[in-house]
Design a protein around this motif. Structure first.
Motif, PDB file in Angstrom:
ATOM      1  N   TRP A 366      34.446  -3.138  -9.374  1.00 44.63           N
ATOM      2  CA  TRP A 366      33.258  -2.405  -9.764  1.00 44.63           C
ATOM      3  C   TRP A 366      33.145  -2.657 -11.321  1.00 44.63           C
ATOM      4  O   TRP A 366      32.636  -3.103 -11.901  1.00 44.63           O
ATOM      5  CB  TRP A 366      32.898  -1.189  -9.324  1.00 44.63           C
ATOM      6  N   LYS A 417      30.420   7.479  -3.476  1.00 38.65           N
ATOM      7  CA  LYS A 417      29.213   7.912  -4.240  1.00 38.65           C
ATOM      8  C   LYS A 417      29.587   9.080  -5.261  1.00 38.65           C
ATOM      9  O   LYS A 417      29.556   9.403  -6.271  1.00 38.65           O
ATOM     10  CB  LYS A 417      28.166   8.471  -3.243  1.00 38.65           C
ATOM     11  N   SER A 480      25.444   3.946 -10.815  1.00 40.68           N
ATOM     12  CA  SER A 480      26.298   3.626  -9.607  1.00 40.68           C
ATOM     13  C   SER A 480      25.881   4.574  -8.567  1.00 40.68           C
ATOM     14  O   SER A 480      25.566   4.376  -7.321  1.00 40.68           O
ATOM     15  CB  SER A 480      27.398   2.955  -9.566  1.00 40.68           C
ATOM     16  N   ILE A 483      22.317   4.640  -7.662  1.00 37.64           N
ATOM     17  CA  ILE A 483      22.049   3.470  -6.717  1.00 37.64           C
ATOM     18  C   ILE A 483      22.483   3.908  -5.014  1.00 37.64           C
ATOM     19  O   ILE A 483      21.676   3.643  -4.216  1.00 37.64           O
ATOM     20  CB  ILE A 483      22.680   2.101  -7.103  1.00 37.64           C
ATOM     21  N   LEU A 484      23.667   4.462  -5.094  1.00 40.95           N
ATOM     22  CA  LEU A 484      24.300   4.695  -3.651  1.00 40.95           C
ATOM     23  C   LEU A 484      23.303   6.006  -3.225  1.00 40.95           C
ATOM     24  O   LEU A 484      23.047   6.005  -1.995  1.00 40.95           O
ATOM     25  CB  LEU A 484      25.742   5.241  -3.933  1.00 40.95           C
ATOM     26  N   LEU A 505      25.601  -2.671  -6.562  1.00 43.45           N
ATOM     27  CA  LEU A 505      26.621  -1.892  -7.614  1.00 43.45           C
ATOM     28  C   LEU A 505      27.399  -2.851  -8.212  1.00 43.45           C
ATOM     29  O   LEU A 505      27.517  -2.909  -9.632  1.00 43.45           O
ATOM     30  CB  LEU A 505      27.879  -1.138  -7.097  1.00 43.45           C
ATOM     31  N   SER A 509      24.797  -5.522 -14.726  1.00 44.81           N
ATOM     32  CA  SER A 509      23.872  -4.374 -14.952  1.00 44.81           C
ATOM     33  C   SER A 509      22.551  -4.471 -15.181  1.00 44.81           C
ATOM     34  O   SER A 509      21.348  -4.062 -14.599  1.00 44.81           O
ATOM     35  CB  SER A 509      24.390  -3.414 -16.011  1.00 44.81           C
ATOM     36  N   ARG A 513      19.869  -5.470 -11.167  1.00 41.30           N
ATOM     37  CA  ARG A 513      19.382  -4.580 -10.105  1.00 41.30           C
ATOM     38  C   ARG A 513      17.698  -4.949 -10.308  1.00 41.30           C
ATOM     39  O   ARG A 513      16.966  -3.820  -9.782  1.00 41.30           O
ATOM     40  CB  ARG A 513      19.716  -3.133 -10.548  1.00 41.30           C
TER      41      ARG A 513
END
Ligand code: GTP
Ligand code: MG
Length: 557
Positions: A366, A417, A480, A483-484, A505, A509, A513
């Motif tokens: 990541w 997460k 992130s 998002i999770l 993820l 960036s 998304r």
């Protein structure tokens, strides 16, 4: 429910166990002790004032690696010394090739790989076979250039007559998967936890790649042995700490301990014999001198070592070069034993629970995908610092004592997460990370990111990291986590063709998304997280208790 069972076999608390281990010394945990029992190692450091007592079975014996770090290193080194590297012609019959080599003795194992040509790594059962092969090997036929007569274990195999046979050797892969392939694999997974495991499986070092790393060290050791016959070249860092990914660099430590020990404590009667030696004013100068000649030697005599750079004025002086045949970028250091100790510590952590490695690999990937880390030195967070952050995070999970299976399941589902939430909200401005004690502490100086070196406790391992790089890390961690959080609401079944879980993820960036953005109108990440947190805070009292009386935090923003 089984969605996260794949990762949730015993032991989130295993990391905590090391922590616990320090705290609850009366409950000696035998398997850990076994790992932690080599003199001069992490092990001994942690164990120094351990009282021997009756052993208590913990139920985790099968999770403990069978070998100590030093045992594993010695075994691999011995294997590598019986191994040769052969550049092969493109068309080769595996059977005939093995038969030809077997004249020199039985072969234990072998594999082929491609790296600008076809190479074979052949491990004989006995060291004598290598000598026998060397004795039968010819100097290269004379061309325009003059060959330096160096007898290494790196050979070139030629065919006397061209063959029309088709090469049908099986190749061992030494490269990481492309992002495209990785994303395909991840999208086929059934849960985020499956994705973490799939990422680990795709990237972790293979047995063959590990063998090739030890062999490369062994070939370099042969060169260094011309000056220091008792030296050992040991791999350290991610090549051996179980956190290495295919394609990572090969960190090598030129260990002169044996050579140094030769000159001490040899007494007989009233006599004490010492070697005549040259002296220099400091350890650093000695290191620079040693690395300088080894660097020259690699450059001039070692087949396959190219692009040799002597970086002797760095904090930790090193010789950097490429080993062409293996494709490894190598960093050779000496007088850097502490790094070997850190590698052992990570080896122990990585071995305690497979989820540790899955989480570290994912966080590292990541970070790389978002340019938080880089292969070029600079103000970025390093992989090593990131790994320490994950370990610290796992040490500070609640409950800190071995949890029930229910707790384990919940933790396994949440770890990624929570990692992002934890560091997205960590008080980096005032607190430092202390791995040794598994807790936050006041920062001793104003470095933006302060991770105390567990072995040299007055040093900060992330001193290089700038405020802006840290801020970027925090922003991405928050985004992130958000998002999770959305995944929790939808998950793969709700995603249709949209990237989900890790894929969401890992996409860059901005563009990344967009597709997620189609689902919901997006506010800047930090704002969304703020809103989310505010909402959780304000709704906490109302939503904390559902009709069953269970704790239940609202996730509506
Ligand atoms: P990769 O990025 O996969 O190469 O990870 P790595 O862990 O091998 O990191 P790197 O090659 O940068 O460093 C090799 C080893 O040197 C690490 O595993 C640590 O043991 C040690 N090391 C790296 N950076 C630091 C640091 O800032 N302080 C200390 N004390 N040790 C470090
Ligand atoms: Mg490395």
């Amino acid at each position: 429910m089984c969605r996260f069972l794949t990762m949730a076999v015993p032991g989130v608390g295993l990391l905590t166990r090391l922590h616990l281990y320090a705290q609850r010394r009366s409950r000696v945990q035998r398997p850990v002790l076994r790992l932690l029992s080599c003199p001069g190692t992490v092990a001994e450091d942690l164990r120094r004032d351990e009282q021997p007592s009756g052993s208590v079975e913990t139920g985790f014996e099968d999770k403990i690696p069978k070998k100590r770090f030093s045992e594993m290193q010695n075994e691999r080194r011995e294997q590598a010394q019986r191994t040769v590297l052969i550049h092969c012609p493109e068309k080769i019959s595996e059977k005939k090739f093995l038969k030809y080599l077997s004249q020199h003795g039985p072969i234990n194992n072998h594999f082929f790989y491609e790296s600008f040509g076809l190479y074979a790594v052949v491990e004989f059962c006995q060291k004598e076979s290598v000598r026998s092969l060397q004795n039968e090997t010819h100097a290269p036929s004379k061309g325009m250039e003059v060959a330096i007569p160096f007898r290494s274990r790196f050979f070139n195999l030629k065919l006397k007559n061209q063959t029309s046979e088709r090469s049908c050797v099986q190749m061992s892969n030494q490269l990481p998967p492309s992002s495209k392939k990785l994303f395909e694999v991840l999208c086929d997974a059934e849960s985020v936890d499956d994705q973490l495991n799939a990422l680990l499986k795709e990237f972790q070092l293979t047995e063959e790649n590990t063998k090739l790393r030890y062999l490369t060290c062994s070939l370099i050791e042969d060169i260094a042995a011309a000056y220091f016959p008792d030296c050992v070249v040991r791999p350290f860092g991610s090549s051996v700490n179980t956190f290495g990914k295919l394609g990572c660099d090969l960190d090598m430590f030129l260990d002169l301990n044996e050579t140094r020990n030769l000159s001490t404590n040899k007494t007989s009667g009233n006599f004490l014999m010492e070697f005549q030696v040259k002296n220099v004013p400091s350890e650093r100068i000695a290191t620079q001198k040693i690395l300088s000649v080894i660097g020259e030697c690699l450059d001039n005599f070692s087949p396959g070592c190219v692009g040799v750079q002597k970086i002797l004025n760095a904090r930790c002086p090193l010789v950097r070069f490429s080993h062409q045949a293996s494709g490894f970028q190598c960093d050779l250091t000496t007088n850097n034993r502490i790094a070997l100790t850190s590698s052992e510590l990570l080896y122990i952590y990585g071995a305690l629970d497979s989820r540790v490695r899955a989480l570290v690999f994912t966080v590292r990937y990541w970070a790389r995908a978002h340019s938080l880390t880089s292969s070029i030195p600079g103000a970025w967070i390093t992989n090593f610092s990131l790994t320490m952050m994950v370990i610290f995070f796992l040490q500070t999970r609640s409950p800190p004592i071995l949890p029930t299976l229910d707790c384990l399941q919940t933790l396994a589902e949440l770890l990624l997460k929570e990692f992002f939430e934890y560091f997205g909200n960590f008080a980096f401005n005032k607190n430092s990370i202390n791995i040794r004690q598994g807790r936050e502490q006041n920062k001793p100086d104003s470095s933006p990111l302060y991770i105390q070196n567990p072995f040299e406790t007055s040093l900060n391992i992330s001193k290089n990291v700038s405020q802006s790089q840290l801020q970027k890390f925090v922003d991405l961690a928050q985004e992130s986590a958000w998002i999770l959080q959305q995944e929790d609401l939808g998950g793969p079944s709700m995603s249709g063709n949209q990237p989900w879980g890790l894929v969401a993820l890992l996409l860059p960036s901005g563009a990344n998304r967009k597709s997620l953005g189609k689902k919901k109108s997006r506010k800047p990440a930090s704002e969304k997280v703020k809103v989310l947190l505010e909402s959780i805070k304000s709704n906490r009292t109302e939503n904390f208790t559902n009709t069953n009386g269970k704790r239940n935090v609202s996730t509506q923003t």
